[in-house]
Design an enzyme around this catalytic site. Structure first.
Site, PDB file in Angstrom:
ATOM      1  CE1 TYR A  89      -0.565   2.036  14.130  1.00  0.00           C
ATOM      2  CE2 TYR A  89      -1.593   3.227  16.648  1.00  0.00           C
ATOM      3  CZ  TYR A  89      -2.032   1.832  15.205  1.00  0.00           C
ATOM      4  OH  TYR A  89      -2.594   1.583  15.554  1.00  0.00           O
ATOM      5  CE  LYS A 110      -3.720   2.665  13.045  1.00  0.00           C
ATOM      6  NZ  LYS A 110      -4.606   2.516  11.163  1.00  0.00           N
ATOM      7  CB  ILE A 156      -8.357  -5.530  17.637  1.00  0.00           C
ATOM      8  CG1 ILE A 156      -9.700  -4.122  17.944  1.00  0.00           C
ATOM      9  CG2 ILE A 156      -8.990  -7.192  17.262  1.00  0.00           C
ATOM     10  CD1 ILE A 156     -10.787  -4.805  19.076  1.00  0.00           C
ATOM     11  CG  ASN A 207      -7.317  -3.633   7.896  1.00  0.00           C
ATOM     12  OD1 ASN A 207      -7.158  -3.987   9.204  1.00  0.00           O
ATOM     13  ND2 ASN A 207      -5.888  -4.759   7.486  1.00  0.00           N
ATOM     14  CB  VAL A 244      -0.700  -0.166   1.407  1.00  0.00           C
ATOM     15  CG1 VAL A 244      -2.256  -1.359   1.112  1.00  0.00           C
ATOM     16  CG2 VAL A 244      -0.581   0.530   2.810  1.00  0.00           C
ATOM     17  CB  SER A 265      -5.916   3.666  15.688  1.00  0.00           C
ATOM     18  OG  SER A 265      -5.553   3.173  17.747  1.00  0.00           O
TER      19      SER A 265
HETATM   20  P1  NDP Z   1      -1.422  -7.165  11.400  1.00  0.00           P
HETATM   21  O1  NDP Z   1      -0.115  -6.785  11.980  1.00  0.00           O
HETATM   22  O2  NDP Z   1      -2.341  -8.494  12.506  1.00  0.00           O
HETATM   23  O3  NDP Z   1      -2.062  -7.094  10.319  1.00  0.00           O
HETATM   24  C1  NDP Z   1      -1.940  -6.370   9.058  1.00  0.00           C
HETATM   25  C2  NDP Z   1      -1.690  -6.446   7.846  1.00  0.00           C
HETATM   26  O4  NDP Z   1      -1.488  -5.673   7.235  1.00  0.00           O
HETATM   27  C3  NDP Z   1      -0.185  -7.403   7.593  1.00  0.00           C
HETATM   28  O5  NDP Z   1      -1.167  -9.112   6.930  1.00  0.00           O
HETATM   29  C4  NDP Z   1       0.800  -7.159   7.119  1.00  0.00           C
HETATM   30  O6  NDP Z   1       1.433  -8.282   6.083  1.00  0.00           O
HETATM   31  C5  NDP Z   1      -0.389  -6.380   6.875  1.00  0.00           C
HETATM   32  N1  NDP Z   1       0.894  -5.416   6.249  1.00  0.00           N
HETATM   33  C6  NDP Z   1       1.353  -4.763   6.345  1.00  0.00           C
HETATM   34  N2  NDP Z   1       2.045  -3.438   5.815  1.00  0.00           N
HETATM   35  C7  NDP Z   1       1.666  -3.718   4.587  1.00  0.00           C
HETATM   36  C8  NDP Z   1       1.914  -3.113   2.987  1.00  0.00           C
HETATM   37  N3  NDP Z   1       2.427  -1.900   2.974  1.00  0.00           N
HETATM   38  N4  NDP Z   1       0.759  -3.094   2.411  1.00  0.00           N
HETATM   39  C9  NDP Z   1      -0.175  -4.179   2.575  1.00  0.00           C
HETATM   40  N5  NDP Z   1      -0.300  -4.792   3.632  1.00  0.00           N
HETATM   41  C10 NDP Z   1       0.383  -4.604   4.028  1.00  0.00           C
HETATM   42  O7  NDP Z   1      -2.180  -5.963  12.033  1.00  0.00           O
HETATM   43  P2  NDP Z   1      -4.101  -5.717  12.876  1.00  0.00           P
HETATM   44  O8  NDP Z   1      -4.370  -6.605  12.242  1.00  0.00           O
HETATM   45  O9  NDP Z   1      -4.129  -5.999  14.454  1.00  0.00           O
HETATM   46  O10 NDP Z   1      -4.440  -4.132  12.696  1.00  0.00           O
HETATM   47  C11 NDP Z   1      -4.989  -3.821  11.214  1.00  0.00           C
HETATM   48  C12 NDP Z   1      -5.355  -2.725  11.233  1.00  0.00           C
HETATM   49  O11 NDP Z   1      -5.893  -2.084  12.334  1.00  0.00           O
HETATM   50  C13 NDP Z   1      -4.043  -1.928  11.133  1.00  0.00           C
HETATM   51  O12 NDP Z   1      -4.128  -0.903  10.470  1.00  0.00           O
HETATM   52  C14 NDP Z   1      -3.866  -0.929  12.717  1.00  0.00           C
HETATM   53  O13 NDP Z   1      -3.330  -0.096  12.778  1.00  0.00           O
HETATM   54  C15 NDP Z   1      -5.617  -0.958  12.812  1.00  0.00           C
HETATM   55  N6  NDP Z   1      -5.622  -1.266  14.656  1.00  0.00           N
HETATM   56  C16 NDP Z   1      -5.049  -2.422  15.471  1.00  0.00           C
HETATM   57  C17 NDP Z   1      -5.615  -2.507  16.256  1.00  0.00           C
HETATM   58  C18 NDP Z   1      -5.138  -3.759  17.415  1.00  0.00           C
HETATM   59  O14 NDP Z   1      -5.174  -3.952  18.993  1.00  0.00           O
HETATM   60  N7  NDP Z   1      -4.825  -4.936  16.925  1.00  0.00           N
HETATM   61  C19 NDP Z   1      -6.533  -1.906  16.709  1.00  0.00           C
HETATM   62  C20 NDP Z   1      -6.201  -0.253  16.566  1.00  0.00           C
HETATM   63  C21 NDP Z   1      -6.023  -0.071  15.463  1.00  0.00           C
HETATM   64  P3  NDP Z   1       2.837  -8.418   6.449  1.00  0.00           P
HETATM   65  O15 NDP Z   1       2.059  -9.641   7.546  1.00  0.00           O
HETATM   66  O16 NDP Z   1       2.681  -9.065   5.648  1.00  0.00           O
HETATM   67  O17 NDP Z   1       3.788  -7.317   7.150  1.00  0.00           O
END
Ligand code: NDP
Length: 259
Positions: free
Chosen positions: A157, A161, A190, A92, A66, A144
């Site tokens: 961060y 956000k 989460i 996301n 992204v 977030s």
């Molecule tokens: P994870 O790290 O579990 O998943 C994030 C996914 O995004 C991974 O598959 C990762 O791939 C992918 N990713 C990272 N960088 C890129 C990129 N440059 N291009 C495409 N894909 C990418 O995170 P979460 O599911 O926890 O988080 C998802 C969203 O929710 C994020 O925006 C996070 O900031 C937000 N969020 C999460 C919270 C939480 O408590 N978990 C709380 C608040 C917000 P790879 O594995 O290859 O790095």
């Protein structure tokens, strides 16, 4: 089970965590879904899991970073040629970059903004011409609670956000006349790999997890599926007058002053 029937959706960072849960929930509700993900192996595995859980699911995995606007544009073109014009985009993909402001490197600053804010804009910019032209669309940006609350030591961060909320509101207003809605979801804690990595980076991971639990009014951590349900709602035709808004999914944590 058909709240998104006939819709085509793209979810970034859908290989795991919240993005994977959103992709699965969308497929269950009848949408065709593209998983736009940096790690194509996790995207393929998640696509396979969705196909095995949802009979007849139309799911594709598309390698996408992204942070690269040209790649995101190409991904959108590929998705639209493969499964149809996009009705829904969920931005996301996101990373945690938690630093002390004055010892943070320039690279940390850029890395954070490249994914957490530029990445969201790159997605919006790639899908908006089509959505505006068709006169319909829903964009959901995963922000977030850091978008309006600050925890010391988590810089920059929350700055990125906060920007996601600004982008959501600005684009929501710009394209409201074209019937494209742009909204955000602000999750609290989460349980995903992101959160596990953060706990595991603390000197005592078990104590860190317990400290997080103790902060929660519901005394539990949220699940990715609980964010996904809100994404389904915002993506669907059940939210036609919700625009330029942010829905918080944090079990009430950000409303709590203190115990
Ligand atoms: P994870 O790290 O579990 O998943 C994030 C996914 O995004 C991974 O598959 C990762 O791939 C992918 N990713 C990272 N960088 C890129 C990129 N440059 N291009 C495409 N894909 C990418 O995170 P979460 O599911 O926890 O988080 C998802 C969203 O929710 C994020 O925006 C996070 O900031 C937000 N969020 C999460 C919270 C939480 O408590 N978990 C709380 C608040 C917000 P790879 O594995 O290859 O790095």
């Amino acid at each position: 089970m058909n709240r998104l029937a006939g819709k085509v959706a793209m979810v970034t960072g859908a290989g795991r965590g919240i993005g994977a849960a959103i992709a699965l929930a969308f497929a269950r509700e009848g949408a065709a879904v593209a998983l736009a993900e940096l790690d194509i192996d996790t995207a393929n595995a998640t696509a396979e899991r969705i196909r095995s859980e949802v009979s007849g699911a139309r799911v594709i995995a598309v390698p996408t970073d992204v942070t690269q606007s040209a790649q995101v544009k190409q991904a959108v073109e590929h998705i639209e040629a493969s499964i149809g014009p996009l009705d829904v985009l969920v931005n996301n993909a996101g990373i945690n970059v938690f630093c002390d402001p004055l010892t943070m490197t320039d690279d940390d600053w850029r890395r954070c903004f490249a994914v957490d804010l530029d990445g969201v804009w790159n997605g919006c910019r790639a899908v908006l011409p089509g959505m505006v032209g068709r006169g319909r669309g829903s964009i959901v940006n995963i922000a977030s609670t850091h978008a309006f609350k600050i925890i010391p030591g988590c810089f920059p961060y929350p700055v990125a956000k906060h920007g996601v909320i600004g982008l959501t509101r600005a684009l929501g207003i710009e394209y409201a006349p074209n019937h494209v809605r742009v909204n955000a979801i602000a999750p609290g804690y989460i349980e995903t790999q992101l959160t596990l990595d953060w706990w595991n980076a603390q000197p005592d991971p078990k104590a860190a997890r317990q400290a997080t639990l103790d902060l929660q009014p519901m005394k539990r951590i949220g699940q990715p599926e609980e964010v996904a349900m809100t994404a389904v709602f915002l993506a669907s035709d059940e939210a036609p007058f919700i625009n330029a808004s942010c829905i918080t999914v944090d079990g009430g944590r950000s409303a709590l002053y203190h115990d």
